[in-house]
Design a protein around this motif. Structure first.
Motif, PDB file in Angstrom:
ATOM      1  N   CYS A 145       1.236  72.932  16.383  1.00  0.00           N
ATOM      2  CA  CYS A 145       0.398  71.806  15.949  1.00  0.00           C
ATOM      3  C   CYS A 145      -0.623  72.247  14.907  1.00  0.00           C
ATOM      4  N   LEU A 146      -1.180  73.447  15.078  1.00  0.00           N
ATOM      5  CA  LEU A 146      -2.202  73.951  14.161  1.00  0.00           C
ATOM      6  C   LEU A 146      -1.666  74.090  12.746  1.00  0.00           C
ATOM      7  N   PHE A 147      -0.406  74.475  12.604  1.00  0.00           N
ATOM      8  CA  PHE A 147       0.165  74.675  11.278  1.00  0.00           C
ATOM      9  C   PHE A 147       0.905  73.442  10.755  1.00  0.00           C
ATOM     10  N   PHE A 148       1.463  72.634  11.660  1.00  0.00           N
ATOM     11  CA  PHE A 148       2.255  71.481  11.225  1.00  0.00           C
ATOM     12  C   PHE A 148       1.383  70.311  10.763  1.00  0.00           C
ATOM     13  N   PHE A 149       0.368  69.964  11.545  1.00  0.00           N
ATOM     14  CA  PHE A 149      -0.427  68.765  11.252  1.00  0.00           C
ATOM     15  C   PHE A 149      -1.169  68.832   9.915  1.00  0.00           C
ATOM     16  N   PRO A 150      -1.792  69.963   9.535  1.00  0.00           N
ATOM     17  CA  PRO A 150      -2.433  69.998   8.207  1.00  0.00           C
ATOM     18  C   PRO A 150      -1.449  69.768   7.066  1.00  0.00           C
ATOM     19  N   GLY A 168      -5.128  53.212  -1.987  1.00  0.00           N
ATOM     20  CA  GLY A 168      -4.236  54.315  -1.621  1.00  0.00           C
ATOM     21  C   GLY A 168      -4.964  55.621  -1.347  1.00  0.00           C
ATOM     22  N   PRO A 169      -5.911  56.043  -2.233  1.00  0.00           N
ATOM     23  CA  PRO A 169      -6.643  57.293  -1.972  1.00  0.00           C
ATOM     24  C   PRO A 169      -7.413  57.278  -0.661  1.00  0.00           C
ATOM     25  N   PHE A 170      -7.964  56.105  -0.331  1.00  0.00           N
ATOM     26  CA  PHE A 170      -8.715  55.990   0.924  1.00  0.00           C
ATOM     27  C   PHE A 170      -7.791  56.206   2.118  1.00  0.00           C
ATOM     28  N   TYR A 171      -6.636  55.540   2.093  1.00  0.00           N
ATOM     29  CA  TYR A 171      -5.667  55.716   3.179  1.00  0.00           C
ATOM     30  C   TYR A 171      -5.179  57.162   3.245  1.00  0.00           C
ATOM     31  N   GLY A 172      -5.007  57.773   2.080  1.00  0.00           N
ATOM     32  CA  GLY A 172      -4.573  59.166   2.042  1.00  0.00           C
ATOM     33  C   GLY A 172      -5.596  60.097   2.659  1.00  0.00           C
ATOM     34  N   LEU A 173      -6.877  59.855   2.334  1.00  0.00           N
ATOM     35  CA  LEU A 173      -7.938  60.699   2.886  1.00  0.00           C
ATOM     36  C   LEU A 173      -8.052  60.523   4.393  1.00  0.00           C
ATOM     37  N   ILE A 174      -7.978  59.273   4.847  1.00  0.00           N
ATOM     38  CA  ILE A 174      -8.041  58.999   6.285  1.00  0.00           C
ATOM     39  C   ILE A 174      -6.873  59.657   7.015  1.00  0.00           C
ATOM     40  N   SER A 175      -5.685  59.570   6.407  1.00  0.00           N
ATOM     41  CA  SER A 175      -4.498  60.193   7.024  1.00  0.00           C
ATOM     42  C   SER A 175      -4.664  61.707   7.102  1.00  0.00           C
ATOM     43  N   PHE A 176      -5.205  62.297   6.039  1.00  0.00           N
ATOM     44  CA  PHE A 176      -5.406  63.752   6.022  1.00  0.00           C
ATOM     45  C   PHE A 176      -6.415  64.179   7.090  1.00  0.00           C
ATOM     46  N   ILE A 177      -7.528  63.447   7.172  1.00  0.00           N
ATOM     47  CA  ILE A 177      -8.556  63.777   8.168  1.00  0.00           C
ATOM     48  C   ILE A 177      -8.009  63.610   9.582  1.00  0.00           C
ATOM     49  N   ALA A 178      -7.229  62.529   9.790  1.00  0.00           N
ATOM     50  CA  ALA A 178      -6.651  62.278  11.113  1.00  0.00           C
ATOM     51  C   ALA A 178      -5.683  63.392  11.508  1.00  0.00           C
ATOM     52  N   GLY A 181      -7.729  66.606  12.136  1.00  0.00           N
ATOM     53  CA  GLY A 181      -8.405  66.520  13.429  1.00  0.00           C
ATOM     54  C   GLY A 181      -7.432  66.615  14.592  1.00  0.00           C
ATOM     55  N   GLY A 182      -6.300  65.924  14.468  1.00  0.00           N
ATOM     56  CA  GLY A 182      -5.284  65.986  15.521  1.00  0.00           C
ATOM     57  C   GLY A 182      -4.748  67.397  15.710  1.00  0.00           C
ATOM     58  N   GLY A 183      -4.544  68.097  14.594  1.00  0.00           N
ATOM     59  CA  GLY A 183      -4.061  69.477  14.674  1.00  0.00           C
ATOM     60  C   GLY A 183      -5.052  70.393  15.372  1.00  0.00           C
ATOM     61  N   LEU A 184      -6.336  70.208  15.049  1.00  0.00           N
ATOM     62  CA  LEU A 184      -7.369  71.048  15.673  1.00  0.00           C
ATOM     63  C   LEU A 184      -7.492  70.769  17.170  1.00  0.00           C
ATOM     64  N   ILE A 185      -7.422  69.479  17.533  1.00  0.00           N
ATOM     65  CA  ILE A 185      -7.539  69.106  18.945  1.00  0.00           C
ATOM     66  C   ILE A 185      -6.343  69.644  19.745  1.00  0.00           C
ATOM     67  N   LEU A 186      -5.135  69.434  19.220  1.00  0.00           N
ATOM     68  CA  LEU A 186      -3.926  69.849  19.937  1.00  0.00           C
ATOM     69  C   LEU A 186      -3.727  71.363  19.921  1.00  0.00           C
ATOM     70  N   SER A 187      -4.418  72.044  19.017  1.00  0.00           N
ATOM     71  CA  SER A 187      -4.290  73.507  18.960  1.00  0.00           C
ATOM     72  C   SER A 187      -5.312  74.207  19.851  1.00  0.00           C
ATOM     73  N   GLY A 188      -6.072  73.421  20.626  1.00  0.00           N
ATOM     74  CA  GLY A 188      -7.118  73.991  21.475  1.00  0.00           C
ATOM     75  C   GLY A 188      -6.598  75.047  22.434  1.00  0.00           C
ATOM     76  N   ASP A 189      -5.442  74.787  23.051  1.00  0.00           N
ATOM     77  CA  ASP A 189      -4.873  75.746  24.004  1.00  0.00           C
ATOM     78  C   ASP A 189      -4.524  77.078  23.331  1.00  0.00           C
ATOM     79  N   PHE A 190      -4.026  76.992  22.100  1.00  0.00           N
ATOM     80  CA  PHE A 190      -3.676  78.213  21.363  1.00  0.00           C
ATOM     81  C   PHE A 190      -4.918  79.042  21.048  1.00  0.00           C
ATOM     82  N   ILE A 191      -5.977  78.369  20.597  1.00  0.00           N
ATOM     83  CA  ILE A 191      -7.220  79.078  20.245  1.00  0.00           C
ATOM     84  C   ILE A 191      -7.841  79.719  21.483  1.00  0.00           C
ATOM     85  N   LYS A 192      -7.870  78.962  22.593  1.00  0.00           N
ATOM     86  CA  LYS A 192      -8.440  79.506  23.834  1.00  0.00           C
ATOM     87  C   LYS A 192      -7.608  80.677  24.346  1.00  0.00           C
TER      88      LYS A 192
END
Length: 209
Positions: A145-150, A168-178, A181-192
């Motif tokens: 997740c850490l490498f795929f989501f970004p 379009g740029p706004f939707y793109g930025l929101i999608s990138f941030i989402a 963020g999703g990658g960081l949250i789901l990668s929590g187990d790996f980091i710990k």
């Protein structure tokens, strides 16, 4: 040739709109951070402080040396430790984590990750870092997740930036941030898992007396 010119025009317009979107998002983020800080300050002032004051008041009414007096002292110490570290745990684990903190090698976040892997083994006086084999599965999924989501976020950002749609740029930025963020949250187990395994290896080579 026309396709290249059209793409360049879209990219130029997208970048201009992107700059405006970034500024708007930064202002919104600053306002949200300020609001969150006020909420945390309110919580600390009216809930945490009042709880500690109550415990202090109860302790003063109990005879020194009594079991209840010791228990109240430990409760106050645990509450203070939770406020400063963000870790809610028992007295024994708290004392061990304070020893680890004194080493100066781990941050507050890392100590919190380590605390989730602390266990008491039979006939031991101090907790140890125990990493179950099943944690490796969660860590592997977290690493994916850490490498795929970004990368997915970058793809969607470029897609919306070049797409001929309104905002379009706004939707793109929101999608990138989402995705980020999703990658960081789901990668929590790996980091710990990574923090815990490295801490365990260090402590095996450098036991804390």
């Amino acid at each position: 040739m026309d396709w290249l010119i059209s793409t360049a025009e879209k990219l130029t317009t997208g970048i201009s709109n992107f700059n405006i979107t970034v500024v708007a998002c930064l202002i919104l983020a600053l306002k949200l951070i300020t609001a969150a800080k006020k909420i945390f300050d309110f919580h600390d002032e009216y809930f945490v402080k009042r709880r500690i004051d109550r415990l202090e008041s109860l302790k003063s009414k109990v005879e020194v040396g009594k079991t209840l007096h010791v228990y109240l002292e430990e409760s106050i110490a645990s509450e203070c430790f939770r406020i400063t570290s963000g870790i809610s745990t028992s007295t024994k684990y708290m004392e061990y984590l304070i020893k680890l903190s004194a080493v100066g090698k781990w941050s507050r976040f890392q100590l919190k990750a380590i605390s989730e892997h602390l266990r008491f083994k039979p006939l031991t006086t101090e907790p140890e870092i125990v990493i179950p084999k099943m944690d490796f599965v969660g860590a592997a999924l977290g690493a994916i997740c850490l490498f795929f989501f970004p990368f997915a976020g970058i793809y969607y950002f470029i897609f919306f930036l070049l797409a001929n749609i309104q905002n379009g740029p706004f939707y793109g930025l929101i999608s990138f941030i989402a995705c980020l963020g999703g990658g960081l949250i789901l990668s929590g187990d790996f980091i710990k898992y990574l923090v815990a395994t490295r801490a365990k290896a260090y402590l095996q080579a450098n036991p804390i007396v």
